[in-house]
Design an enzyme around this catalytic site. Structure first.
Site, PDB file in Angstrom:
ATOM      1  N   HIS A 119       0.803  -1.217   0.000  1.00 52.63           N
ATOM      2  CA  HIS A 119       0.000   0.000   0.000  1.00 52.63           C
ATOM      3  C   HIS A 119       0.842   1.276   0.000  1.00 52.63           C
ATOM      4  CE1 HIS A 119      -3.277  -2.697   1.984  1.00 52.63           C
ATOM      5  NE2 HIS A 119      -3.252  -2.820   0.681  1.00 52.63           N
ATOM      6  N   SER A 213      -6.244  -8.857   9.831  1.00 52.72           N
ATOM      7  CA  SER A 213      -7.588  -9.398  10.014  1.00 52.72           C
ATOM      8  C   SER A 213      -8.063 -10.214   8.827  1.00 52.72           C
ATOM      9  CB  SER A 213      -8.575  -8.251  10.266  1.00 52.72           C
ATOM     10  OG  SER A 213      -8.564  -7.349   9.175  1.00 52.72           O
TER      11      SER A 213
END
Length: 267
Positions: A119, A213
């Site tokens: 990212h 997650s």
């Protein structure tokens, strides 16, 4: 853990995938979930091309705050254990790749080298005019942002910074407006980054999923894809995730405790 470490000892091409959980113990906020606000905004509201177009001043204040905050933090034991493990792999002629969803740069600060930053990075800028990407660790990144970015102030008392005073390209023939070189919501990953990632996924023989997650795509699909190929996957997280039941191993607990134990390989 012993069974996992035996597999890891025998592996020749290791992939480690990390998320926000690996930096949580360095006190890096995620700006996700309840309480994850900067002023009245969550990251999803500011980390978009539309938000930057509407108010580059506001978005730069948000990222300036995050840059300055990270500059006061240090890698934790998990970051260090991963970096030390990479060195060990290099000494043993084993391939090691770290893919991170984090933009804080703490893996590099700990000494990791073979990093794919999915990212982008808080400490890179991209010019909207010429497209040049540069590393930038200036503090503050420009004079007009000095003292700006506090998360707990009344926005009504804050005037926008003129666009011409925001971070600008350092190429003499350009001078265009800079943006953080991070992947915003609604943007695709860099094709070169995706290509490198694909190569790693194709060739690794074990995968550690640390502090994520497993809900943000495309990274959330990486480990399940490896499972389907028969590659052992070990998850390290404070809690189970939607993918936990598919993984061969799951280790509960803070990353700063579980990762040094898992990567402390027998000589």
């Amino acid at each position: 853990m012993d069974k996992f470490k035996k597999i890891l000892n025998q592996s020749k091409n290791i992939l480690i995938l990390t998320g926000a959980g690996v930096s949580a113990e360095s006190d890096i906020p995620t700006f996700r979930g309840s309480g994850g606000f900067w002023r009245k905004y969550q990251a999803q509201m500011l980390a978009t091309p539309q938000a930057f177009k509407k108010s580059p001043s506001l978005v730069w204040e948000f990222y300036h705050y995050r840059r300055e905050l990270v500059l006061t933090k240090s890698p934790n034991k998990a970051h260090v254990a991963i970096a030390d493990f990479e060195k060990q792999c290099e000494n043993e002629n084993r391939k090691f790749t770290l893919i991170t969803q984090n933009i804080d740069g703490l893996h590099a600060a700990a000494g990791s080298k073979n990093i794919i930053e999915l990212h982008g990075s808080l400490f890179e800028t991209r010019c909207l005019s010429c497209g040049e990407i540069r590393i930038n660790r200036d503090s503050p990144i420009c004079a007009s942002l000095s003292g700006r970015g506090a998360p707990d102030i009344d926005e009504r008392s804050v005037k926008d910074i003129p666009v011409e005073e925001l971070p600008r390209c350092k190429n003499e023939q350009c001078g265009g407006l800079l943006r953080p070189n991070v992947v915003w919501f609604g943007e695709g990953l860099d094709p070169n980054v995706l290509s490198k990632t694909e190569e790693v996924l194709e060739n690794c023989d074990v995968c550690l999923v640390i502090g994520t997650s497993s809900v943000v795509y495309p990274a959330a699909a990486f480990a399940p894809r490896l499972v389907k190929k028969g590659v052992p996957v070990a998850e390290f997280n404070l809690e189970t995730t939607p993918c936990t039941s598919n993984f061969q191993f799951h280790f509960d607990g803070p990353c700063s405790q579980t990762i040094p134990e898992a990567l402390a390989l027998c000589p």
